[in-house]
Design a protein around this motif. Structure first.
Motif, short mmCIF file in Angstrom:
data_model
loop_
_atom_site.label_atom_id
_atom_site.label_comp_id
_atom_site.label_asym_id
_atom_site.label_seq_id
_atom_site.Cartn_x
_atom_site.Cartn_y
_atom_site.Cartn_z
N LEU B 507 0.85 -1.19 0.00
CA LEU B 507 0.00 0.00 0.00
C LEU B 507 0.89 1.24 0.00
CD1 LEU B 507 -2.87 1.22 0.26
CD2 LEU B 507 -2.53 1.17 2.74
N THR B 508 0.74 2.02 -1.01
CA THR B 508 1.53 3.25 -1.12
C THR B 508 0.60 4.44 -0.98
OG1 THR B 508 3.06 2.18 -2.63
CG2 THR B 508 3.11 4.57 -2.55
N SER B 509 0.90 5.27 -0.04
CA SER B 509 0.11 6.49 0.11
C SER B 509 1.04 7.68 -0.05
CB SER B 509 -0.57 6.52 1.48
OG SER B 509 0.40 6.36 2.49
N GLY B 510 0.63 8.58 -0.86
CA GLY B 510 1.45 9.76 -1.11
C GLY B 510 0.64 11.03 -0.92
N LEU B 511 1.33 12.05 -0.54
CA LEU B 511 0.66 13.35 -0.39
C LEU B 511 1.61 14.42 -0.91
CD1 LEU B 511 -1.84 14.86 0.74
CD2 LEU B 511 -0.50 15.22 2.83
N ARG B 512 1.12 15.18 -1.82
CA ARG B 512 1.91 16.28 -2.38
C ARG B 512 1.12 17.56 -2.20
NH1 ARG B 512 5.97 16.92 -6.55
NH2 ARG B 512 5.79 18.99 -7.46
N VAL B 513 1.80 18.55 -1.69
CA VAL B 513 1.14 19.85 -1.45
C VAL B 513 1.84 20.89 -2.31
CG1 VAL B 513 0.50 21.56 0.26
CG2 VAL B 513 0.56 19.15 0.89
N ASP B 514 1.18 21.34 -3.33
CA ASP B 514 1.77 22.33 -4.23
C ASP B 514 1.32 23.73 -3.81
OD1 ASP B 514 3.39 21.76 -6.75
OD2 ASP B 514 2.02 20.06 -6.71
N ALA B 515 2.28 24.50 -3.32
CA ALA B 515 2.00 25.92 -3.05
C ALA B 515 2.38 26.70 -4.30
CB ALA B 515 2.81 26.39 -1.86
N LEU B 516 1.40 27.32 -4.92
CA LEU B 516 1.60 27.97 -6.21
C LEU B 516 1.37 29.46 -6.09
CD1 LEU B 516 -0.45 25.42 -8.35
CD2 LEU B 516 2.02 25.67 -8.39
N ARG B 517 2.20 30.20 -6.80
CA ARG B 517 1.99 31.64 -6.86
C ARG B 517 2.30 32.11 -8.27
NH1 ARG B 517 3.97 36.37 -2.75
NH2 ARG B 517 2.84 38.05 -3.77
N TYR B 518 1.31 32.70 -8.89
CA TYR B 518 1.50 33.26 -10.22
C TYR B 518 0.42 34.32 -10.44
CZ TYR B 518 -2.21 29.89 -11.15
OH TYR B 518 -3.38 29.16 -11.08
N ALA B 519 0.76 35.34 -11.19
CA ALA B 519 -0.19 36.41 -11.52
C ALA B 519 -0.93 36.83 -10.25
CB ALA B 519 -1.14 35.96 -12.61
N ASP B 520 -2.28 36.76 -10.26
CA ASP B 520 -3.05 37.18 -9.09
C ASP B 520 -3.43 36.00 -8.20
OD1 ASP B 520 -2.92 39.69 -10.10
OD2 ASP B 520 -4.96 39.73 -10.90
N VAL B 521 -2.84 34.86 -8.44
CA VAL B 521 -3.25 33.65 -7.73
C VAL B 521 -2.16 33.21 -6.76
CG1 VAL B 521 -3.82 31.20 -8.01
CG2 VAL B 521 -4.71 32.89 -9.64
N THR B 522 -2.57 33.00 -5.54
CA THR B 522 -1.73 32.32 -4.55
C THR B 522 -2.59 31.22 -3.96
OG1 THR B 522 -0.52 34.35 -4.05
CG2 THR B 522 -0.38 32.56 -2.44
N THR B 523 -2.17 30.00 -4.14
CA THR B 523 -3.05 28.91 -3.75
C THR B 523 -2.23 27.71 -3.30
OG1 THR B 523 -4.85 27.48 -4.50
CG2 THR B 523 -3.16 27.99 -6.11
#
Lengths: 335, 794
Positions: B507-523
């Protein structure tokens, strides 16, 4: 990824032009019944001003094809608003209906065709095109804020598409369309006009410009008919001639510059002022043009006269890039 | 076409069932005996070699044929490169008593280790069940068994890395001798399941119904913009520097991200070499050279490679108006700083240039138009690998890159157009891998990337509000604005992946958290991923996977002037389930169903909005696009053994997009059936190969007529919906390789690779006469042979 998109688009495009040796007819050669030109007079007008629509339709021999219900040839006109479209990238457009050109029958109103085949775009058309709709509905169709639509009506105008459908017995109908610009302007009823009737010179390639003879449709009762300004010139079969439109403005004639300025909304949503420019399209039933269309500064066209003697029609359509057009025809004698 | 599709499906369903039956029978009552080491070999360090610390191990995966000889030796856990090369060479001299089934010798595969206790070495044969093929542990006097005695009837080799639902790994000859690829490993990907074909073999991959920008290309963990040169050209990296290629059609591990669809990941390294080595390769279209320079007794290696096409010399002899040129270079430095610390610095670059000034006939294009395209990119990747202990490894890598694309076009009546697209890439990756006993393996990492673009392009005022497209001269200066854009995309993505092994369950469990910032978006986008694999028997493994994936919008989509700076990241939810079977004769079969739901896809719009400050802005793009793809993939593969390898891949898929009115329409590159068969067989010094490609044509809009645009003076097609398709594609390729040796220092091979040997006339699209009354096929590539020579000097 941007590079990938760019390369994909460019690669496909380059493949298009590099790998195929298609035996296609040239658009400047009239070999089938077709519409050569459509003219709205005036092409840019106030919303409460009517305009007259006419079309220049020819048969495969170059003879005029006229509205003649008794012979089964009918010209049908409609008008509509077409929401603007932005060219998209492959894979990024989700268009369920396929491409619609002209009015496509949707949200259009029929216009009355007169005996000459022309039609009249009545005053107050905008309200009629979107039947019973308010300006906000029009704005929604065009994807505009209402305030911008109001401002656009006053400054850029709203583009209305008119479509012509030519029905002939036992043949596929010919479909053509053009645009007229309606502006809610307090300044003038007629805001934009068509280019003046064509005028151009003819000279044998290699001849001095002073040896050129002029052909013009100006100051004629029938503006669609070009004639020699001086003695008619007989062209030599197989020889190449330079067809040179008159400069704009025509200083020799002392004419004013007919190129009008107009406003558009650019990519950023801002207003931008542009100026009309003449575009020349040449047609004949024989011979060969070097280019299909010309424009300034390289507006000269080369035409190799047919190798068969006789009278050969030559058409010139001048467009101004902002819904305006003029055109004329002359039968050139080749020996 | 629909009936044909059903027939295809029936055939493959039948084949699938037959395969399953074969497995069951093979498992009935195997009487197996493992291979036994007969002739042991000592691995002695060269006299001038730098000593290795006691206990250094070199792990190999050996393939043993029915005579007991070693036909393949793959380094699994290596030491220094010079020692690895020596280990491979010495391993090939080992001799075994072959494995047998019911007394009949059979091929087998076994793990093997050279252990260096002090000044000398001893060989160790492992017996890890997951890597055994009809093998039992053997413990001759000179060999130490390190694992309990156990064996299995058939093991699963090359299983996917943890975290991957489906991973296809290709090696050695499989990467370089597939016909029609001209020896280019990266083109082999186009033959694998889940991959639809792209027009003209441009090398962009349409994977599991996603668009081509949704599949990522990675080199040593970092994204690169392109993989191939123009003109059906080779990869932008020398194949000799490619140590492995992992293709994830979907459900890729958490260590990768920022792509909605699949991932193609290259792992690079120095070519194996025991000493100074040079290689030359030349064929009809290009030439390349490579040199490997070991130094400090093999502690370090410098590799230099360069390739250049000579289309620019050949094409003028054949045709006017087309000029094509490409080149690429690589410089790589590998150095073992400490016994457990390796450093590498890999710099590479590529340039393509194409100029066309011709016409294809009246009414299609202007007679004297000229188009120039030039693009180049450079990357530098530095990597540090630190084996902290037997159970902990740290990998730290950084990259910096420069991109530049120039596009110029000159058309009568227009001003010259020059578009410049520049970009800078900065990236960092740190990954710590921890082995916590036999049950749990953990990977922790951070993947950071910054993309800074610099775009200058002339753009005409779009048609619409006030603007009517002129007959010619879209780019006249009065109507054109030159726009300069500098969008920036920043992304930091910590990830964690846990692999839990409970008996036959993984059983493989993965978690990736992408903090993105571009133009008017920070998410912040959270992407959980789960992969389950369960071994029902030694021959049958079932698997299932599901997960979320995120991809930022494309740079030009988020520009404030040309796009929408508020576009949210695109998302996909991918799910798959399938089975892996191990069949006799080194054949394996993978079969899986997949479903992918795509949301927030960018699509074009003409909408203009009023902003809070009263100003107006064109949106150009909105992120309400949706799509889905689903289908069935199957891969029947025989791995390289006794000179024979090959595979049959088949994909049945539907790729759809959902229009704004809710209607479901096919994606522009949807292909219902895609099948590839590749076979290659080595006989003495000859290798013969063939490849067959079959694919459904992509969707097309049937022509219903044309309307004359009296303002633009051209005709516009009137088309229906995407209800038609261009004709199906078929192509057969063949390849012959011949190895040779000249004396002790020169060896090599020549090859003849013929793409589309039957010169099948495939249709990529159609060109139309100006009034759409006549059309011509736009053909795919015709027969394209090349004769090549590869020399190795050592």
């Amino acid at each position: 990824m941007t590079r990938r998109l760019l390369t994909f688009a460019i690669g496909s495009g380059l493949a298009l032009v590099s790998c195929v040796d298609a035996d296609f007819a040239r658009p400047s050669l009239v070999q089938t019944a077709r519409v050569l030109s459509m003219v709205a007079d005036p092409p840019v007008l106030g919303v409460d001003v009517p305009t007259t629509l006419s079309a220049w339709v020819v048969t495969e021999t170059g003879a005029p094809l006229s509205h003649d219900p008794s012979a089964g040839v009918t010209f049908g006109w409609t008008a509509c608003l077409v929401p603007e479209s932005v060219p998209g990238l492959q894979g990024m457009q989700y268009d369920a209906d396929g491409s619609q050109q002209g009015c496509g029958g949707a949200a259009s109103i029929p216009l009355t065709t007169d005996d000459s085949g022309a039609a009249r775009l009545p005053a107050g058309l905008l309200a009629q095109v979107v039947t019973g709709a308010s300006l906000s509905s029009v704005a929604e169709i065009l994807g505009l804020p209402v305030s911008l639509l109001m401002e656009a009506l006053a400054r850029t105008g709203v583009i209305v598409t008119v479509e012509l459908r030519v029905e002939q017995p036992d043949q596929e109908p010919l479909i053509a369309f053009k645009r007229v610009v309606l502006r809610d302007s307090p300044h003038a009823e007629v805001i934009g006009s068509n280019p003046p009737p064509p005028r151009f010179s003819v000279r044998l390639r290699g001849e001095d410009e002073t040896a050129a003879t002029w052909i013009s449709a100006r100051d004629r009762a029938e503006p669609w008919q070009c004639t020699w300004e001086d003695a008619p010139r007989i062209l030599q079969a197989g020889q190449t001639y330079v067809l040179d439109p008159v400069n704009v403005p025509d200083e020799r004639e002392g004419e004013a510059d007919w190129r009008e300025r107009y406003e558009v909304v650019d990519l950023t949503g801002s207003f931008l002022t542009l100026r009309e420019q003449p575009y020349y399209a040449w047609y004949s039933t024989a011979g060969r043009f070097d280019q299909e269309q010309t424009t300034e500064p390289a507006d000269e066209e080369l035409w190799r006269a047919p190798s068969t003697p006789g009278l050969h029609p030559l058409w010139l359509v001048v467009r101004d890039g902002h819904a305006g057009a003029s055109a004329c025809r002359i039968d050139l004698e080749v020996e | 076409m629909r009936c044909a599709g059903l027939q295809w499906a029936r055939w493959f369903a039948l084949a699938w069932c037959l395969g399953a039956i074969t497995v069951v029978r093979a498992q009935a009552a195997p009487v197996l005996s493992p291979p036994h080491l007969r002739v042991g070999i000592e691995l002695n360090l060269p006299p001038d070699a730098e000593p290795l610390p006691p206990g250094t191990e070199i792990g190999l995966l050996l393939t043993i044929d029915t005579t007991g000889g070693v036909t393949e030796a793959v380094i699994e856990h290596g030491a220094r490169d010079d020692i690895n090369a020596l280990a491979r060479q010495r391993a090939s001299e080992l001799r075994f008593e072959p494995a047998a089934r019911n007394g009949v010798p059979i091929p087998s595969r076994v793990r093997f280790r050279f252990v260096i206790p002090g000044a000398t070495t001893e060989a160790v044969q492992d017996a890890l069940p997951i890597e055994l093929i009809e093998v039992a542990p053997a413990t001759p006097a000179s060999v130490v068994a390190t694992e309990p005695a156990q064996y299995s009837a058939r093991g699963v080799v090359d299983r996917p890395a943890p975290g991957a639902a489906t991973q296809i790994t290709l090696r050695q000859q499989e990467l370089t001798t597939v016909p029609g690829t001209f020896g280019e490993p990266l083109r082999v990907v186009a033959t694998l399941p889940g991959v639809a074909r792209t027009p003209f073999g441009l090398g962009y991959f349409l994977v599991r119904g996603a668009s081509f920008e949704n599949t990522g290309f990675f080199v040593d963990g970092f994204p690169v913009p392109i993989l191939y040169h123009l003109g059906a050209g080779p990869a932008v990296l020398s194949s000799r520097l490619v140590q492995g290629l992992d293709f994830y059609p979907g459900g890729y591990p958490a260590s990768y991200g920022r792509f909605l669809g699949g991932v193609i990941a290259l792992k690079t390294g120095p070519p194996p070499s025991d000493g100074l080595r040079g290689e030359l390769e030349i064929d009809l279209f290009r030439a390349s050279a490579l040199t490997v320079i070991p130094f400090q007794a093999g502690r370090g290696t410098l590799t230099l490679a360069y390739r250049r096409s000579y289309f620019d010399l050949i094409l003028p002899l054949v045709t006017d108006g087309i000029d094509l040129f490409y080149q690429d270079w690589q410089a790589r430095l590998d150095y073992r700083l400490l016994p457990n610390v390796e450093l590498s610095l890999f710099a590479f670059g590529s340039e393509d240039s194409l100029s066309i000034s011709t016409s294809s006939g009246a009414g299609v294009t202007d007679a004297t138009s000229n188009t120039d395209l030039n693009y180049r990119f450079q990357r530098v990747i530095g990597t540090l690998k630190w084996r902290i202990s037997d159970r902990a490894r740290l990998t730290w890598s950084s990259t910096i890159g420069l991109d530049r694309t120039l596009l110029g076009r000159v058309t009568p009546g227009d001003n010259a157009q020059r578009t410049r697209l520049g970009g800078q890439t900065f990236g960092e990756r740190v990954e710590l891998e921890l082995q916590s006993g036999e049950l749990l393996t953990s990977s922790l990492g951070v993947d950071a990337l910054a993309l800074v673009y610099d775009v200058t392009t002339p753009l005409p005022v779009p048609e619409g509000i006030g603007r009517i497209e002129p007959p010619i001269g879209m780019f006249d200066m009065d109507n054109t604005r030159v726009l300069s854009l500098s969008p920036v995309t920043l992304s930091v993505a910590p990830y964690v992946q846990e692999v839990l092994r409970l008996g036959d369950l993984e059983l493989t469990s993965g978690l990736r958290v992408d903090a993105l910032r571009y133009a008017d978006v920070t998410t912040v986008q959270v992407d959980p991923r789960v992969v389950t694999r369960f071994r029902l028997s030694d021959a049958v493994t079932v698997k299932a996977a599901t997960g979320l994936f995120t991809q930022p919008p494309l740079p030009f989509q988020i520009d404030r002037d040309l796009g929408n700076p508020e576009l949210r990241p695109q998302r996909s939810w991918q799910t798959s389930a399938g089975v892996e079977l191990t069949l006799p004769y080194a054949i394996e079969l993978q079969s899986q169903l997949f479903y992918s739901r795509m949301r927030r896809l960018g699509r074009t719009t003409a909408q203009i909005i009023e902003q809070p400050d009263g100003s107006r802005r064109r949106l150009v793009f909105v992120d309400d696009g949706e799509g889905r793809a689903y289908g069935w993939e199957v891969l029947l593969r025989r791995k390289l053994q006794r000179g024979l390898y090959g595979w049959l891949s088949y994909t049945l898929s539907w790729s759809e997009r959902i229009a704004t009115n809710g209607e479901v329409i096919p994606f522009l590159f949807d292909q219902r059936h895609v099948m590839n068969v590749a076979l290659s067989y080595q006989w003495n010094k000859w290798r013969f190969g063939t490849r067959l490609q079959l694919a459904t044509g992509r969707p097309d809009r049937p022509l219903q007529g044309a309307a004359f645009d009296a303002d633009e003076n051209d005709y516009d097609a009137i088309r229906g919906g995407l209800t038609g398709r261009i004709p199906a594609f078929q192509q057969l390729d063949v390849r012959i390789d011949r190895e040779f040796r000249w004396g002790e220092h020169v060896q090599g091979s020549w090859y003849l690779d013929i793409m589309n040997v039957l010169n099948a006339s495939n249709t990529e699209s159609y060109l139309y006469q100006y009034d759409f009354q006549k059309r011509a096929r736009l053909p795919s590539l015709p027969i394209l042979p090349t004769l090549g020579l590869r020399l190795e000097l050592q």
